[in-house]
Design a protein around this motif. Structure first.
Motif, PDB file in Angstrom:
ATOM      1  N   THR A 160      13.473 -16.880  11.509  1.00 33.02           N
ATOM      2  CA  THR A 160      12.382 -15.896  11.533  1.00 33.02           C
ATOM      3  C   THR A 160      12.279 -15.189  12.870  1.00 33.02           C
ATOM      4  O   THR A 160      12.222 -13.959  12.948  1.00 33.02           O
ATOM      5  CB  THR A 160      11.045 -16.591  11.204  1.00 33.02           C
ATOM      6  OG1 THR A 160      11.124 -17.189   9.913  1.00 33.02           O
ATOM      7  CG2 THR A 160       9.891 -15.595  11.230  1.00 33.02           C
ATOM      8  N   VAL A 161      12.264 -15.975  13.950  1.00 35.27           N
ATOM      9  CA  VAL A 161      12.002 -15.411  15.281  1.00 35.27           C
ATOM     10  C   VAL A 161      13.218 -14.686  15.853  1.00 35.27           C
ATOM     11  O   VAL A 161      13.092 -13.632  16.488  1.00 35.27           O
ATOM     12  CB  VAL A 161      11.519 -16.522  16.235  1.00 35.27           C
ATOM     13  CG1 VAL A 161      11.379 -15.985  17.656  1.00 35.27           C
ATOM     14  CG2 VAL A 161      10.186 -17.091  15.754  1.00 35.27           C
ATOM     15  N   TYR A 162      14.424 -15.231  15.611  1.00 35.20           N
ATOM     16  CA  TYR A 162      15.629 -14.632  16.185  1.00 35.20           C
ATOM     17  C   TYR A 162      16.300 -13.638  15.237  1.00 35.20           C
ATOM     18  O   TYR A 162      17.249 -12.962  15.618  1.00 35.20           O
ATOM     19  CB  TYR A 162      16.634 -15.721  16.570  1.00 35.20           C
ATOM     20  CG  TYR A 162      16.249 -16.496  17.801  1.00 35.20           C
ATOM     21  CD1 TYR A 162      16.685 -16.117  19.070  1.00 35.20           C
ATOM     22  CD2 TYR A 162      15.443 -17.622  17.701  1.00 35.20           C
ATOM     23  CE1 TYR A 162      16.344 -16.832  20.202  1.00 35.20           C
ATOM     24  CE2 TYR A 162      15.083 -18.357  18.824  1.00 35.20           C
ATOM     25  CZ  TYR A 162      15.531 -17.959  20.069  1.00 35.20           C
ATOM     26  OH  TYR A 162      15.189 -18.670  21.182  1.00 35.20           O
ATOM     27  N   GLY A 163      15.804 -13.552  13.988  1.00 40.36           N
ATOM     28  CA  GLY A 163      16.377 -12.607  13.035  1.00 40.36           C
ATOM     29  C   GLY A 163      17.785 -12.960  12.614  1.00 40.36           C
ATOM     30  O   GLY A 163      18.638 -12.073  12.458  1.00 40.36           O
ATOM     31  N   LEU A 164      18.080 -14.240  12.414  1.00 46.39           N
ATOM     32  CA  LEU A 164      19.418 -14.692  12.049  1.00 46.39           C
ATOM     33  C   LEU A 164      19.471 -15.086  10.575  1.00 46.39           C
ATOM     34  O   LEU A 164      18.473 -15.500   9.996  1.00 46.39           O
ATOM     35  CB  LEU A 164      19.819 -15.907  12.899  1.00 46.39           C
ATOM     36  CG  LEU A 164      19.957 -15.677  14.406  1.00 46.39           C
ATOM     37  CD1 LEU A 164      20.161 -16.993  15.122  1.00 46.39           C
ATOM     38  CD2 LEU A 164      21.118 -14.727  14.696  1.00 46.39           C
ATOM     39  N   THR A 165      20.650 -14.983  10.002  1.00 53.43           N
ATOM     40  CA  THR A 165      20.857 -15.486   8.647  1.00 53.43           C
ATOM     41  C   THR A 165      21.327 -16.935   8.728  1.00 53.43           C
ATOM     42  O   THR A 165      21.734 -17.411   9.801  1.00 53.43           O
ATOM     43  CB  THR A 165      21.921 -14.660   7.903  1.00 53.43           C
ATOM     44  OG1 THR A 165      23.185 -14.833   8.575  1.00 53.43           O
ATOM     45  CG2 THR A 165      21.538 -13.183   7.872  1.00 53.43           C
ATOM     46  N   ASP A 166      21.313 -17.625   7.585  1.00 51.42           N
ATOM     47  CA  ASP A 166      21.813 -18.998   7.557  1.00 51.42           C
ATOM     48  C   ASP A 166      23.274 -19.046   7.972  1.00 51.42           C
ATOM     49  O   ASP A 166      23.705 -19.959   8.698  1.00 51.42           O
ATOM     50  CB  ASP A 166      21.661 -19.580   6.144  1.00 51.42           C
ATOM     51  CG  ASP A 166      20.277 -20.145   5.893  1.00 51.42           C
ATOM     52  OD1 ASP A 166      19.667 -20.642   6.853  1.00 51.42           O
ATOM     53  OD2 ASP A 166      19.814 -20.076   4.744  1.00 51.42           O
ATOM     54  N   GLU A 167      24.054 -18.057   7.524  1.00 50.72           N
ATOM     55  CA  GLU A 167      25.481 -18.042   7.845  1.00 50.72           C
ATOM     56  C   GLU A 167      25.711 -17.886   9.353  1.00 50.72           C
ATOM     57  O   GLU A 167      26.571 -18.553   9.937  1.00 50.72           O
ATOM     58  CB  GLU A 167      26.185 -16.904   7.094  1.00 50.72           C
ATOM     59  CG  GLU A 167      26.270 -17.088   5.585  1.00 50.72           C
ATOM     60  CD  GLU A 167      24.931 -16.869   4.879  1.00 50.72           C
ATOM     61  OE1 GLU A 167      24.016 -16.290   5.515  1.00 50.72           O
ATOM     62  OE2 GLU A 167      24.794 -17.282   3.714  1.00 50.72           O
ATOM     63  N   GLN A 168      24.955 -16.987   9.980  1.00 52.03           N
ATOM     64  CA  GLN A 168      25.105 -16.786  11.426  1.00 52.03           C
ATOM     65  C   GLN A 168      24.733 -18.059  12.199  1.00 52.03           C
ATOM     66  O   GLN A 168      25.406 -18.442  13.158  1.00 52.03           O
ATOM     67  CB  GLN A 168      24.225 -15.621  11.875  1.00 52.03           C
ATOM     68  CG  GLN A 168      24.708 -14.258  11.406  1.00 52.03           C
ATOM     69  CD  GLN A 168      23.697 -13.171  11.726  1.00 52.03           C
ATOM     70  OE1 GLN A 168      22.493 -13.338  11.516  1.00 52.03           O
ATOM     71  NE2 GLN A 168      24.194 -12.039  12.223  1.00 52.03           N
ATOM     72  N   LEU A 169      23.655 -18.693  11.770  1.00 51.59           N
ATOM     73  CA  LEU A 169      23.208 -19.906  12.442  1.00 51.59           C
ATOM     74  C   LEU A 169      24.225 -21.040  12.265  1.00 51.59           C
ATOM     75  O   LEU A 169      24.581 -21.725  13.230  1.00 51.59           O
ATOM     76  CB  LEU A 169      21.843 -20.320  11.879  1.00 51.59           C
ATOM     77  CG  LEU A 169      21.107 -21.471  12.562  1.00 51.59           C
ATOM     78  CD1 LEU A 169      20.952 -21.227  14.049  1.00 51.59           C
ATOM     79  CD2 LEU A 169      19.736 -21.673  11.909  1.00 51.59           C
TER      80      LEU A 169
END
Length: 415
Positions: A61-70
């Motif tokens: 939510t805060v960093y604007g990342l997708t599950d794949e990116q994370l």
């Protein structure tokens, strides 16, 4: 060394592009649902520790990342760490073998080094730093609320709970496993206490069962007695005093005859439970036992923590025991002694003592004043304290009232 395309660089670069300080980023993470500190962010950005699964939603939510990116960033960091360990171990091994060969005058046989390395790895106490951290976390969290709402304390424990679950899945030498089981029992017991205070009875029972299982695995009977003594308070405070009496008796057997904070707690809860089920002689004997035990405690056993049995906690227990026994004179004295030892941030404790005073007023034949006092105490409570334990104690008084006093307190509880 931080991996070039891992989680640390990713989080750091996003924060810097947004032109935020760590303090600002930590606040945004906290607002997203978890209590996050600057130290959390610092450890992630320097890759001293990786974010555990409990943080995934807030990070997305805060960093604007997708599950794949994370997932990719975390995997890059793990791969980098493995590579660094292999390179470091290889350098150390070559240095050691070169020195050994030069000193002993012979060359090392092929394959022997790899065999020794495999044996040594199998003997290694993996995660010793995590074990030490978790032991410190138990000591840190067991200090109590200190004016904080139960939800806030629970939020601060979430990352440690996730780490504990991860560490428990790893293999450990027997001694480390014993220490880890004891720490797991303590931390699980603290969560159970908070859930009890919040009024989540089902989850409190589950956490206490987990804590008891870990305590028994550790072989620490004092820890087992403490867990069981605390577990008994769920039934005691939420309408099942018979169950409370049985669990408290188990706690007393585990504690043995040696004076300890756990033994005193078990006797105190047993006294309250026996009084609640009408076993007045048994309750009075248990009161005498706990008074004797409390006089013999010192040091960590009488520390003002959730794990100790300090004088303030002793008088709080006596307050309700005497209230349930109908001995209002002794109950009033215990309430005065408890209040004199209670620090001002102890919102819940002060409210519970006041509810005992109101219950004594009802026993003494003044139901109007009892209802007025209890309603006023409840009305002044912050929202975080208007459910759970204090609400349960007020409901107990409400059941013993009738007429106008009953309606007065009922209206306050309904708001």
């Amino acid at each position: 060394m931080v991996s070039p395309d891992g989680i640390g660089k990713l989080l750091l670069s996003i924060r810097k592009r947004a032109d935020r300080t760590r303090e600002q980023q930590a606040k945004l993470m906290t607002d997203a649902g978890l209590v996050c500190t600057v130290e959390n962010l610092k450890r992630w950005e320097t890759e001293k520790r990786l974010p555990t699964p409990v943080w995934r939603s807030a990070i997305r939510t805060v960093y604007g990342l997708t599950d794949e990116q994370l997932d990719q960033a975390l995997e890059n960091t793990r791969r980098h760490r493995r590579q660094q360990r292999m390179e470091d171990d290889d350098v150390k091994r070559r240095k050691l073998f070169t020195l050994a060969a030069a000193t002993a005058g012979f060359a090392v046989l092929p394959g022997i080094a790899q065999a020794r390395e495999g044996i040594d790895t199998g003997l290694d106490a993996d995660g010793a730093g995590d074990l030490a951290y978790l032991e410190g976390a138990f000591e840190r969290h067991r200090g109590g609320y200190n004016g904080r709402a139960p939800e806030a304390v629970l939020g601060e424990m979430r990352e440690d709970l996730a780490l504990l679950a991860t560490v428990l899945r790893r293999p450990h030498p027997a001694r480390d496993r014993t220490d880890l089981a004891r720490t797991a029992a303590g931390i699980s017991g603290l969560v159970a206490i908070i859930q009890h205070d919040r009024g989540d009875q089902a989850d409190a029972h589950r956490w206490f069962a987990t804590a008891a299982r870990a305590a028994r695995e550790s072989g620490d009977r004092r820890m087992t007695a403490w867990v069981l003594g605390r577990h008994a308070m769920v039934g005691l405070n939420y309408g099942a005093p018979g169950q409370a009496a049985r669990i408290a008796e188990q706690a007393r057997r585990e504690a043995g005859t040696r004076p300890s904070g756990a033994a005193a707690l078990a006797a105190a809860v047993n006294a309250r439970a026996l009084a609640a089920v009408g076993d007045l002689p048994g309750a009075r004997r248990a009161v005498d036992d706990v008074r004797t035990l409390a006089e013999q405690l010192d040091g960590p056993e009488s520390a003002d923590t959730w794990f100790g049995y300090p004088a303030q906690k002793h008088h709080v227990h006596l307050s309700q025991a005497y209230t349930l026994l109908g001995d209002t004179r002794a109950a009033y004295r215990a309430q005065d002694d408890a209040l004199a030892l209670t620090s001002s941030p102890s919102v819940m404790t002060r409210a519970l003592i006041a509810m005992d005073t109101a219950a004594c007023l009802q026993v003494d034949g003044d139901p109007s004043t009892a209802a007025t006092m209890a309603a006023a105490v409840y009305d002044r409570l912050p929202p975080a304290y208007r459910s759970g334990l204090v609400h349960s104690r007020a409901q107990l008084l409400h059941r013993h009232l009738d007429g106008v006093p009953r309606r007065l307190l009922g209206d306050a509880l309904a708001d």
